[in-house]
Write an enzyme that holds these catalytic residues in place. Structure first.
Site: not given
Length: 670
Positions: A1, A4, A19, A112
């Site tokens: 998310m 960048v 980011k 994740d």
């Protein structure tokens, strides 16, 4: 998310990645919370296999994080081309496991882990990304039915699902609390995909994938067409146990289990023609033991001045008494204490010390740490998280630690070798940059680069030059002794050696002592002055490797016994059969039916260009096909490919009747 951007840090003069949370999410408390969680989670970690974060903040309504700039590709992009070679997959998996272990030791669970969140740099370094779920949070199924994202922090609890479908653990699918063992399941799913090119629980819909995670086992690896050793398959299966208590209990254990495969085959041989078993091949620690040597005796030379004594005046004192691989050894400033990195088995280094009057080595409590050099102040330059490459070489994170200390201060990643300046204030290093080996002294100032590889650097007693080996071809230790001064001028002192490992300056700074061989693997100790005049300093019935010279002129050497052998468990046999020939058989390849073994001979009898050899696995006689370094066997077993180095030339040798073919050279460079 987040988006960048590449940027330049003007304060520290380095390239970084920034980011930024997109403007359309800047006012979303949930998205902002996740962004901040990721930044804080990464900021707690400092490990070469985890993306580093340098800064975090807000500018107006814009939230941003300044991160390490990575160049390479994600593991997902690499897997688009299919399964990875087994050895490459294991190498990356070890690094991933070490990164996870570092996070778990800080109490951080990734939650994740998937190929999209593993980045592979151009240098082969694995980096774990995106700890956006690491602090918890609710996850909801996205529109695709496959990707899960996090809603507000604080909404976690029974029944909450979070992660990515296909890589979640069973407990994540059920919405139960997830601990480090959940990451281990996800790790197993990623490793399975790396080895097979197939997703372990890939189904048409997210719901079907989740059901498979709960109730089904992934297809047997053998069914996917990947021929892997049973030991490696068991590691994957152990990671993918449905019950957390039946999996590996720590990522550190996984890394250890995978490293235990080093020196043995990670890929099994082909099935027998009539299904009578699987032909499995082990290198019998060839890639490790034969290249490193099995160092059995450490000794030092006594005398008043190095270089002025005859062989008859040399006396020896044995310092170690157990057969082991000694990778690097050095005197402490007192000239009596010895520090060395070694492994009793395998190639995972550990530091030991031997003191005056104490023959028993004492471990320093620094596992997976490789010694590089000891300064005049008694400070050690070491590699932490050391990974074996070849010969006596490792790569890792350069760090400094006091003798007897247990907390190395890390300086720079992806360094191979280093040496202190005479006053102990600066370091000279060797590392890879842009696919070239680079000599820097001090760190950041490039003195020399080569497309081959450099090794065994040592700064002169006056600090005005560096002596080292230059090898024209990667991991072929033939080459020359060179000196590079601080202006970058390179001088070849002595060359054309079959192999060379181990180098040190004489205390006077007017001679370089080094061990090399003109044929075979048994090295001789030579001395060469700065005008290129060479002498034999010491010859031995066994091979020698030079490690260090004390300020009083004593030598620290190891006596090496090395060799390479091949064992195979062939179809129909109940025990492994030794198929070695002479004393240095390397690079084995089996035919599809397991009946023919192709290998390379690098013994003294092979000559300077090595030999390509063939024999039946029933133990029949060896057939020499011709000169060259063997590189493979065709699927039908009718052709062997090899490379000749002088000049570079690819050659195809028929394994039966036929004529040798020399392939067009083109722009081939060895």
């Amino acid at each position: 998310m987040g988006e960048v951007y590449r940027a330049h840090d003007t304060n520290l003069g380095r390239e970084v990645a920034i980011k930024v949370l997109p403007s359309d999410l800047a006012d979303n408390p949930d998205a902002l919370a996740r962004f901040e969680r990721e930044a804080r989670a990464v900021a707690q970690l400092s490990h070469p296999n985890i993306l580093a974060i340098y800064d975090f903040g807000r500018q107006g309504k814009t939230a941003y994080a300044v991160m390490e700039l990575l160049e390479g590709e994600t593991l997902r992009a690499r897997l688009e081309h299919g399964a990875l070679p087994a050895r490459k997959a294991v190498d990356l998996a070890v690094q991933m496991a070490e990164g996870l272990a570092a996070a778990h030791e800080k109490g951080i669970v990734h939650r994740d882990l998937k190929p999209e969140n593993v980045f592979v740099t151009h240098e082969g370094r694995a980096k774990l990304l995106d700890f956006g779920l690491a602090k918890g949070g609710v996850s909801a199924l996205a529109n695709s039915g496959k990707t899960l994202t996090t809603p507000p922090e604080g909404a976690t609890g029974p029944g909450v699902v979070m992660g990515t479908v296909g890589y979640m653990s069973p407990e994540q699918v059920r919405g139960l609390p997830a601990d480090a063992r959940s990451d281990i399941f996800s790790f197993g799913a990623v490793l399975y995909e790396m080895l097979t090119g197939v997703r372990a629980f890939g189904r048409e819909t997210g719901a079907e994938s989740m059901a498979a995670i709960l109730k089904e086992e992934p297809p047997e690896i053998a069914v996917t067409g990947s021929a892997l050793s049973p030991a490696l398959q068991r590691i994957v299966q152990h990671c993918l146990e449905k019950k957390p208590g039946e999996r590996f209990q720590s990522a550190r254990d996984i890394a250890f289990a995978l490293q235990a495969l080093s020196g043995s085959a990670v890929a099994s041989g082909p099935s027998a023609a009539h299904g009578r078993g699987r032909a499995r091949l082990w290198l019998a620690a060839v890639a490790v033991a034969a290249a490193l040597g099995v160092a059995t005796v450490a000794s030092y030379r006594t005398g008043k001045k190095v270089g002025l004594h005859s062989v008859a005046e040399i006396s020896f004192h044995q310092m170690s008494f157990r057969p082991q691989a000694i990778f690097q050894a050095a005197f402490a400033p007192d000239g009596e204490t010895i520090v060395y990195s070694a492994a009793l088995e395998g190639n995972v280094p550990e530091l030991f010390t031997i003191g005056p009057g104490s023959p028993e080595p004492r471990p320093l409590g620094l596992p997976k740490t490789h010694l590089l050099s000891i300064s005049s102040k008694g400070e050690l330059a070491v590699l932490t998280h050391a990974r074996f490459l070849n010969h006596r070489l490792f790569t890792g994170t350069l760090a400094r630690v006091s003798l007897g200390g247990t907390a190395p201060r890390e300086i720079l990643e992806d360094v191979r070798q280093a040496d202190w300046s005479p006053d102990g204030s600066e370091l000279a290093i060797i590392r890879v940059a842009n696919d070239k080996d680079r000599l820097e002294y001090p760190i950041g100032k490039v003195l020399y680069e080569t497309a081959g590889y450099l090794s065994d650097l040592r700064v002169s007693p006056r600090g005005d030059a560096i002596a080292l080996f230059e090898h024209p071809r990667r991991w072929d230790d033939r080459g020359s002794v060179i000196v590079v001064d601080r202006a970058g001028r390179r001088i070849v002192l002595s060359g054309d050696y079959w192999g060379e490992e181990g180098l040190a300056w004489a205390p006077t700074g007017d001679e370089v002592l080094f061990t090399a061989s003109t044929e075979g693997s048994a090295q001789i100790l030579y001395g060469v002055d700065l005008s290129g005049h060479r002498r034999v300093a010491l010859a031995s019935a066994g091979g020698l490797t030079m490690h260090d010279v004390s300020r009083s002129g004593r030598w620290l050497v190891t006596r090496d016994d090395s060799g390479g052998g091949i064992s195979a468990l062939v179809p129909g046999a109940r025990a492994e059969r030794d198929l070695s020939w002479l004393d240095n058989s390397l690079r084995p390849f089996l035919s599809q039916d397991g009946s023919i073994l192709l290998f390379g001979d690098q013994s003294v009898a092979a000559g300077p260009n090595y030999q390509v050899c063939l024999r039946k696995t029933d133990g029949g006689p060896v057939v020499r096909l011709g000169e060259g370094d063997v590189w493979g066997l065709s699927p039908d077993g009718k052709w062997a490919i090899a490379i000749l180095y002088t000049p570079p030339q690819l050659v195809l040798y028929p394994t039966g009747p036929g004529e040798t073919r020399r392939l067009p050279r083109g722009d081939l460079q060895a």
